[in-house]
Design a protein around this motif. Sequence first.
Motif, PDB file in Angstrom:
ATOM      1  N   PRO A 144      41.462  34.309  44.934  1.00 34.89           N
ATOM      2  CA  PRO A 144      42.047  35.553  45.445  1.00 34.89           C
ATOM      3  C   PRO A 144      41.560  36.828  44.760  1.00 34.89           C
ATOM      4  CG  PRO A 144      43.605  34.504  43.976  1.00 34.89           C
ATOM      5  CD  PRO A 144      42.449  33.542  44.122  1.00 34.89           C
ATOM      6  N   ARG A 145      40.717  36.734  43.714  1.00 33.89           N
ATOM      7  CA  ARG A 145      40.237  37.966  43.103  1.00 33.89           C
ATOM      8  C   ARG A 145      39.494  38.792  44.145  1.00 33.89           C
ATOM      9  NH1 ARG A 145      40.258  40.234  38.367  1.00 33.89           N
ATOM     10  NH2 ARG A 145      38.585  41.630  37.668  1.00 33.89           N
ATOM     11  N   GLY A 146      39.839  40.074  44.193  1.00 32.28           N
ATOM     12  CA  GLY A 146      39.196  40.964  45.154  1.00 32.28           C
ATOM     13  C   GLY A 146      39.938  41.099  46.467  1.00 32.28           C
ATOM     14  N   VAL A 147      40.996  40.293  46.672  1.00 30.81           N
ATOM     15  CA  VAL A 147      41.755  40.361  47.919  1.00 30.81           C
ATOM     16  C   VAL A 147      42.896  41.358  47.757  1.00 30.81           C
ATOM     17  CG1 VAL A 147      43.199  39.077  49.548  1.00 30.81           C
ATOM     18  CG2 VAL A 147      41.149  38.011  48.570  1.00 30.81           C
ATOM     19  N   TRP A 148      43.004  42.305  48.675  1.00 27.29           N
ATOM     20  CA  TRP A 148      44.008  43.375  48.620  1.00 27.29           C
ATOM     21  C   TRP A 148      45.416  42.795  48.505  1.00 27.29           C
ATOM     22  CZ3 TRP A 148      43.653  48.727  48.652  1.00 27.29           C
ATOM     23  CH2 TRP A 148      44.800  49.444  48.979  1.00 27.29           C
ATOM     24  N   GLY A 149      46.190  43.290  47.526  1.00 26.79           N
ATOM     25  CA  GLY A 149      47.561  42.855  47.370  1.00 26.79           C
ATOM     26  C   GLY A 149      47.732  41.570  46.602  1.00 26.79           C
ATOM     27  N   ARG A 150      46.614  40.970  46.172  1.00 25.23           N
ATOM     28  CA  ARG A 150      46.701  39.729  45.408  1.00 25.23           C
ATOM     29  C   ARG A 150      45.945  39.916  44.095  1.00 25.23           C
ATOM     30  NH1 ARG A 150      45.013  34.823  49.172  1.00 25.23           N
ATOM     31  NH2 ARG A 150      45.885  33.664  47.394  1.00 25.23           N
ATOM     32  N   SER A 151      46.117  38.976  43.194  1.00 24.84           N
ATOM     33  CA  SER A 151      45.418  39.046  41.922  1.00 24.84           C
ATOM     34  C   SER A 151      44.945  37.652  41.544  1.00 24.84           C
ATOM     35  CB  SER A 151      46.326  39.612  40.824  1.00 24.84           C
ATOM     36  OG  SER A 151      47.451  38.771  40.630  1.00 24.84           O
ATOM     37  N   GLY A 152      44.014  37.597  40.659  1.00 29.13           N
ATOM     38  CA  GLY A 152      43.501  36.303  40.205  1.00 29.13           C
ATOM     39  C   GLY A 152      42.467  36.495  39.127  1.00 29.13           C
ATOM     40  N   ARG A 153      42.344  35.520  38.262  1.00 27.45           N
ATOM     41  CA  ARG A 153      41.343  35.577  37.208  1.00 27.45           C
ATOM     42  C   ARG A 153      39.950  35.421  37.809  1.00 27.45           C
ATOM     43  NH1 ARG A 153      42.882  31.251  32.810  1.00 27.45           N
ATOM     44  NH2 ARG A 153      43.303  30.008  34.686  1.00 27.45           N
ATOM     45  N   THR A 154      38.961  35.936  37.109  1.00 25.15           N
ATOM     46  CA  THR A 154      37.586  35.796  37.563  1.00 25.15           C
ATOM     47  C   THR A 154      37.205  34.326  37.543  1.00 25.15           C
ATOM     48  OG1 THR A 154      36.993  37.962  36.678  1.00 25.15           O
ATOM     49  CG2 THR A 154      35.191  36.435  37.119  1.00 25.15           C
ATOM     50  N   THR A 155      36.902  33.805  38.726  1.00 22.55           N
ATOM     51  CA  THR A 155      36.575  32.387  38.893  1.00 22.55           C
ATOM     52  C   THR A 155      35.229  32.285  39.586  1.00 22.55           C
ATOM     53  OG1 THR A 155      38.921  31.819  39.058  1.00 22.55           O
ATOM     54  CG2 THR A 155      37.343  30.205  39.886  1.00 22.55           C
ATOM     55  N   TYR A 156      34.338  31.486  39.009  1.00 26.14           N
ATOM     56  CA  TYR A 156      32.971  31.384  39.510  1.00 26.14           C
ATOM     57  C   TYR A 156      32.761  30.137  40.365  1.00 26.14           C
ATOM     58  CZ  TYR A 156      31.294  34.972  36.204  1.00 26.14           C
ATOM     59  OH  TYR A 156      31.071  36.135  35.519  1.00 26.14           O
ATOM     60  N   ALA A 157      31.924  30.306  41.383  1.00 24.49           N
ATOM     61  CA  ALA A 157      31.317  29.200  42.126  1.00 24.49           C
ATOM     62  C   ALA A 157      29.875  29.594  42.369  1.00 24.49           C
ATOM     63  CB  ALA A 157      32.039  28.970  43.455  1.00 24.49           C
ATOM     64  N   THR A 158      28.993  28.625  42.544  1.00 26.72           N
ATOM     65  CA  THR A 158      27.617  28.999  42.861  1.00 26.72           C
ATOM     66  C   THR A 158      27.574  29.534  44.285  1.00 26.72           C
ATOM     67  OG1 THR A 158      26.969  26.828  43.720  1.00 26.72           O
ATOM     68  CG2 THR A 158      26.727  27.191  41.336  1.00 26.72           C
ATOM     69  N   ALA A 159      26.720  30.517  44.498  1.00 24.84           N
ATOM     70  CA  ALA A 159      26.611  31.121  45.830  1.00 24.84           C
ATOM     71  C   ALA A 159      26.224  30.081  46.870  1.00 24.84           C
ATOM     72  CB  ALA A 159      25.586  32.252  45.803  1.00 24.84           C
ATOM     73  N   GLU A 160      25.341  29.168  46.491  1.00 20.59           N
ATOM     74  CA  GLU A 160      24.898  28.152  47.451  1.00 20.59           C
ATOM     75  C   GLU A 160      26.063  27.279  47.906  1.00 20.59           C
ATOM     76  OE1 GLU A 160      21.436  28.614  44.440  1.00 20.59           O
ATOM     77  OE2 GLU A 160      23.630  28.677  44.423  1.00 20.59           O
TER      78      GLU A 160
END
Length: 341
Positions: A144-160
């Motif tokens: 949910p990081r970056g989603v308006w009205g929500r919060s979340g820790r920076t979480t990574y996934a590979t773009a692929e």
Amino acid sequence: MPAEEALERLVGLQAQAPVPPYFGLWTRLAGFRPAELAGLLTERRAVRIALMRGTVHLVTAADCRRLRPCLQPFMERSLATTFGKELDGLDPAEVAAAGRALLERSPLTVGDLSAALRETWPDRSAAALGNVVRNLLPVVQTPPRGVWGRSGRTTYATAEDWLGAPLDAEPDLDSLVLRYLAAFGPATVRDVQAWSGLTRLRAVIERLRPRLVSFRDEEGRELWDLPGAPRPDAGTPAPVRYLAPYDNAILSHADRTRIIGDQHRRAIATRNGLIPGTILVDGFVAGMWRIDGAGGATTLDVQLFHPVSGHRRVELEEEGERLLLFAADGVAGCELRIADA
């Protein structure tokens, strides 16, 4: 235009913090609502990823695949510059491979990823190991990081993995430069390099010369643009605009005096690199703004650098009220406070 098209027109939006891209689109698009951009993120049609100058940008999925290969040389150079001493004697490629293996199992927060890497390299700092993965691998920040009205820790996934498609096989620097000029021209070679973080782009410009038009500025510097790009007459009125924190318009040129005077640039500078929201009056930065939602009420504080009067003052107040309504999702109890210079 739709938010997705605007993201591509601007070659992404600065997104060091989660909320500014929403303000960046609000000030540019008629009728923009937060749910439109939030939906692009949750549907994986847009992502947050480190790109130009190594800073986090919000881009479309297609641009993520196109742009990251172009910017990879900067990411690698930045890693060596910032963490060279801490990585001495370590094979970054080996760390990146271990990071990829971990992320292919599931997305991980920055802390969890770094902790897992330190199990293999306990004598290395978590920050250094985490940045090896961030710089050498195309990792996106998942909702949910970056989603308006929500919060979340920076979480990574590979773009692929997140996008279900590989990155472009070869970087297309010609396309990168052309798209920059479409968004931010007329511009010098130094401007393109300052925006991207890449070097030696003069050769690309020279290769593209037959497809471009050139001008000279007051200092005699050569500026480049696309032949069909809009270049309004100098007397064209520029409406008051509230630009987002970290807005592309402020940060996308080496010569920023085209939009902000040196004295005002110093006024918005902070030691930790934060760039506040700014206000354009007649096309130039004339103040800063900040929104505070504490206590259940939304307050917009405006600090002007010089007096604004007449119809421009009316525009400033009306646009501020619109921003308040947007930021507060129409909730009552909003207040606009303008502090004159």
